[in-house]
Scaffold this active site. Structure first.
Site, PDB file in Angstrom:
ATOM      1  N   ASP A  80      37.179  34.550  39.237  1.00 31.97           N
ATOM      2  CA  ASP A  80      37.962  35.231  38.197  1.00 31.97           C
ATOM      3  C   ASP A  80      39.185  34.385  37.837  1.00 31.97           C
ATOM      4  OD1 ASP A  80      38.018  37.457  36.631  1.00 31.97           O
ATOM      5  OD2 ASP A  80      38.698  38.828  38.204  1.00 31.97           O
ATOM      6  N   GLU A 172      33.672  46.822  31.478  1.00 34.59           N
ATOM      7  CA  GLU A 172      34.388  47.678  32.438  1.00 34.59           C
ATOM      8  C   GLU A 172      34.893  48.960  31.781  1.00 34.59           C
ATOM      9  OE1 GLU A 172      37.419  45.713  34.777  1.00 34.59           O
ATOM     10  OE2 GLU A 172      38.039  47.597  35.704  1.00 34.59           O
TER      11      GLU A 172
HETATM   12  O1  KIV Z   1      38.551  41.607  39.561  1.00 34.33           O
HETATM   13  C1  KIV Z   1      37.538  42.314  39.615  1.00 34.33           C
HETATM   14  O2  KIV Z   1      37.133  42.828  40.670  1.00 34.33           O
HETATM   15  C2  KIV Z   1      36.796  42.542  38.384  1.00 34.33           C
HETATM   16  C3  KIV Z   1      35.724  43.584  38.413  1.00 34.33           C
HETATM   17  C4  KIV Z   1      36.333  44.930  38.296  1.00 34.33           C
HETATM   18  C5  KIV Z   1      34.685  43.366  37.406  1.00 34.33           C
HETATM   19  O3  KIV Z   1      37.059  41.929  37.404  1.00 34.33           O
END
Ligand code: KIV
Length: 250
Positions: A80, A172
């Site tokens: 991410d 989401e």
């Molecule tokens: O950071 C995270 O866990 C996410 C999920 C909610 C998809 O982006």
């Protein structure tokens, strides 16, 4: 190991994505057969106890991306991009490269940051998009896509993400019928979290689906195990055993 080029096949087969942040849980997720481990910036909340995902940056995320990659050497690791790390295309590429060097196979960006996505994909860094509720910038945590202007914007963004080269997208906390509409409209897999059943795959946060929280979990999540209770019982028994001189044994 699922390669980024194989994401398209999850248009027909449900993709199982789970967040995983560290070595031991990445090993467990790999052993369980999870398709993709997302090292989500949700670690700010569930691992570090911070109140916002905006409080973690590249240095913190890098520690966890590397740990998860060491734990799951045969599973696709999706890293991410934390808040601010993708604010311009050059920055996004430098940070995306850093994640790939640490063992990630693709990166996820919140929102329709089309120039950053184009730059990443043209540099060979696979990108998964993220639409609906965007925790890094959300002003409220209400479901996205109840009103027509918001619905149109989501549909336009989904199309733009595909054109920019995204290999999939997380949806989401989105109105279920809108998530279904997006899923029908795009050729890449959609992975829902609080987006209903009519999406191509599902993602849940580790601490929610393993019951690692003592408190309530989001209504759209489900605890498939009760690790908080099991860990508490083990820790309590250790305390008793030391105090009662039952451990170490003779
Ligand atoms: O950071 C995270 O866990 C996410 C999920 C909610 C998809 O982006």
């Amino acid at each position: 190991m699922i390669q980024a080029s194989e994401f398209a096949r999850f248009k027909h087969t449900p993709m199982v994505m789970a967040t995983g942040y560290d070595y031991p849980f990445a090993r467990i997720l790999e052993e369980a057969g999870v398709d993709v481990i997302l090292v989500g910036d949700s670690l700010a909340n569930v691992v570090l106890g911070l109140s916002s995902t905006r409080e973690v940056g590249m240095d913190t995320m890098s520690i966890f991306v590397a740990a998860a990659a060491r734990g799951a050497t045969r599973t696709h690791i999706l890293a991410d991009m934390p808040y601010g790390s993708d604010s311009d295309p050059a920055k996004a590429v430098a940070n995306g490269r850093r994640f790939l060097q640490l063992g990630a196979h693709s990166v996820k960006l919140e929102g329709a940051k089309l120039e950053a996505i184009k730059a990443l994909t043209s540099e060979g860094i696979p990108v998964v998009g993220h639409l609906g509720l965007l925790p890094q910038t959300a002003k409220s945590f209400k479901q996205v896509g109840r009103e027509p202007p918001e619905r149109d914007e989501v549909l336009r963004s989904a199309d733009a993400l595909v054109k920019a080269g995204a290999i999939g997208m997380v949806l989401e906390h989105m109105a279920f019928d809108l998530a279904a509409q997006v899923t029908r409209a795009v050729p890449v897999p959609t992975i829902g979290i609080g987006a209903g059943r009519d999406v191509d795959g599902q993602v849940l946060v580790l601490h929610d689906f393993l019951g690692l929280h003592p408190g309530p979990i989001p209504p759209f999540a489900k605890a498939f195990a009760g690790l908080h209770g099991a860990a508490l019982a083990g820790a309590e028994e250790y305390c008793r055993a030391v105090r009662e001189r039952r451990f170490p044994e003779k």
